[in-house]
Scaffold this motif. Structure first.
Motif, mmCIF file in Angstrom:
data_model
loop_
_atom_site.group_PDB
_atom_site.id
_atom_site.type_symbol
_atom_site.label_atom_id
_atom_site.label_comp_id
_atom_site.label_asym_id
_atom_site.label_seq_id
_atom_site.Cartn_x
_atom_site.Cartn_y
_atom_site.Cartn_z
ATOM 1 N N ASP A 131 0.826 -1.203 0.000
ATOM 2 C CA ASP A 131 0.000 0.000 0.000
ATOM 3 C C ASP A 131 0.868 1.265 0.000
ATOM 4 O O ASP A 131 0.660 2.187 0.781
ATOM 5 C CB ASP A 131 -0.950 0.006 1.202
ATOM 6 C CG ASP A 131 -2.016 1.097 1.083
ATOM 7 O OD1 ASP A 131 -2.306 1.520 -0.045
ATOM 8 O OD2 ASP A 131 -2.532 1.546 2.135
ATOM 9 N N ILE A 132 1.870 1.255 -0.874
ATOM 10 C CA ILE A 132 2.755 2.409 -1.014
ATOM 11 C C ILE A 132 2.832 2.817 -2.484
ATOM 12 O O ILE A 132 2.559 2.023 -3.379
ATOM 13 C CB ILE A 132 4.186 2.128 -0.493
ATOM 14 C CG1 ILE A 132 4.796 0.963 -1.275
ATOM 15 C CG2 ILE A 132 4.208 1.883 0.991
ATOM 16 C CD1 ILE A 132 6.266 0.737 -0.968
ATOM 17 N N GLY A 133 3.213 4.067 -2.716
ATOM 18 C CA GLY A 133 3.511 4.551 -4.054
ATOM 19 C C GLY A 133 4.902 5.145 -4.055
ATOM 20 O O GLY A 133 5.366 5.641 -3.027
ATOM 21 N N VAL A 134 5.577 5.085 -5.189
ATOM 22 C CA VAL A 134 6.948 5.581 -5.293
ATOM 23 C C VAL A 134 7.074 6.549 -6.468
ATOM 24 O O VAL A 134 6.594 6.255 -7.564
ATOM 25 C CB VAL A 134 7.966 4.429 -5.464
ATOM 26 C CG1 VAL A 134 9.390 4.967 -5.454
ATOM 27 C CG2 VAL A 134 7.793 3.372 -4.373
ATOM 28 N N VAL A 135 7.701 7.697 -6.217
ATOM 29 C CA VAL A 135 8.000 8.671 -7.273
ATOM 30 C C VAL A 135 9.513 8.777 -7.389
ATOM 31 O O VAL A 135 10.190 9.110 -6.416
ATOM 32 C CB VAL A 135 7.408 10.058 -6.952
ATOM 33 C CG1 VAL A 135 7.746 11.043 -8.074
ATOM 34 C CG2 VAL A 135 5.899 9.964 -6.766
#
Length: 363
Positions: free
Chosen positions: A78-82
């Motif tokens: 449940d993470i997002g990465v930029v």
């Protein structure tokens, strides 16, 4: 305090004999903007990789919203990465790029298009949905990468030096945009940078790292005004560090001896007691040094000689020499004005500071 969104206990990582990350503990609150700051090799990127699941720890535990994700696959966290390089698909339109994570989660196409448009509106680029990445500027591509990350509303967003490829003006603008989006979404953000100004501008708290360890964790003001160690005092912002000896210890302030006499200071925030006769460094920020042409009875000051004057824009910086500073010039920062412009190389001035603006740090 808000509940913990990310809880790290004793997490560590080694590569052979090299300790990339010593065992650390870290709690990140729900909705917090936490920046991992430090020089190259400090462990900040290693820690981000462990949080993302792109590397596995040697020991320790990591919880996200109370669930143990220490060895869980990245797509189940449940993470997002930029990333810094945007990582947009060149053959897809902007809208398709943003909707891609939703497609991978089997969201119905019509609903995916609706959410992608909402994400575009959040980053203020609703008119670019049909364009391809090559038709966008660097700043626009970065905002699209951010929209793609946010479209499925992850619990935590990780950003690995996302503004490093942008020029200063655009970088400053994007800092404000990311802070605006953070306020609107209320999502937890863990942000990696080596840029001190960026960390000070954007963060609720800064986790300053050094040698694979957390050197100090606190608000930008905590680290700037109350550094716990010499590394923090020297790394974050500009500082003057004077060698001194403790001459007296009081309830609120201490006395320290420099070559030219006794001056006041306060103790560092690390909690370690200081004793008379102990060697310390006294840190005073350039803007907290005060100058006068002649010493007064109330503030006798320390004698120093101007060796250089530089107008840097809104600030004028004076560099002075004095025996108590050794070979290192003393830096004084003044608002640029006619008074600041009146100082000349060779002027002998009286230098003083308020006790609360000088921090004595054990060596």
């Amino acid at each position: 305090m808000p509940s913990s969104n990310l809880k790290i206990s004793g997490l560590s990582k080694r590569y052979g004999d090299f300790v990339a990350l010593a065992p650390i503990d870290l709690d990140v609150a729900q909705g917090e903007f936490l920046t991992l700051l430090g020089p190259s090799g400090s462990g900040k990127t290693t820690l981000l990789s462990l949080i993302a699941g792109l590397a596995q720890p040697d020991q320790g535990q990591m919880l996200i919203n109370g669930a143990d994700v220490t060895y869980v696959a990245p797509y189940e966290r449940d993470i997002g990465v930029v990333f810094q390089n945007y990582a947009l698909f060149p053959h897809m339109t902007v809208e398709e790029n943003i909707a891609f994570p939703l497609k991978m989660r089997n969201i119905a196409p019509e609903q995916a298009r609706k959410q992608a448009q909402e994400a575009l509106e959040l980053v203020r680029l609703p008119h670019l949905g049909k364009r391809f990445p090559k038709e966008l500027s660097g700043g626009q591509q970065q905002r699209i990468a951010l929209a793609r990350c946010m479209v499925y509303r992850p619990s935590i967003i990780l950003m690995d030096e996302p503004l490093g490829a942008l020029d200063k003006k655009l970088r400053d603008h994007m800092q404000l945009e990311i802070k605006r989006i953070h306020r609107e979404l209320g999502t937890t953000i863990v942000y990696v940078t080596h840029d001190q100004e960026e960390a000070m501008t954007m963060s609720d708290r800064i986790c300053l790292m050094n040698g694979g360890r957390i050197e100090q964790l606190g608000t930008p003001g905590d680290l700037y005004f109350n550094p716990r160690t010499l590394f923090v005092a020297d790394f974050l912002g500009e500082s003057n560090l004077f060698e001194a000896t403790i001459s007296s210890v009081g309830a609120d302030t201490i006395g320290v001896m420099l070559d030219q006499g006794r001056v006041p200071a306060k103790t560092a925030a690390d909690g370690r007691p200081l004793t008379v006769g102990q060697k310390v460094r006294v840190m005073v920020r350039p803007q907290n040094l005060h100058l006068s042409r002649t010493p007064s009875v109330d503030m006798p000051g320390l004698s120093a000689t101007v060796v250089d004057v530089m107008i840097t824009g809104s600030l004028t910086k004076l560099y002075l020499s004095a025996p108590f500073a050794g070979d290192t010039p003393i830096t004084v920062a003044l608002p640029t004005s006619r008074q600041a412009d009146s100082y000349r190389v060779g002027d002998t001035l009286s230098l003083h500071w308020q006790p609360a603006d000088a921090v004595a740090i054990a060596e």
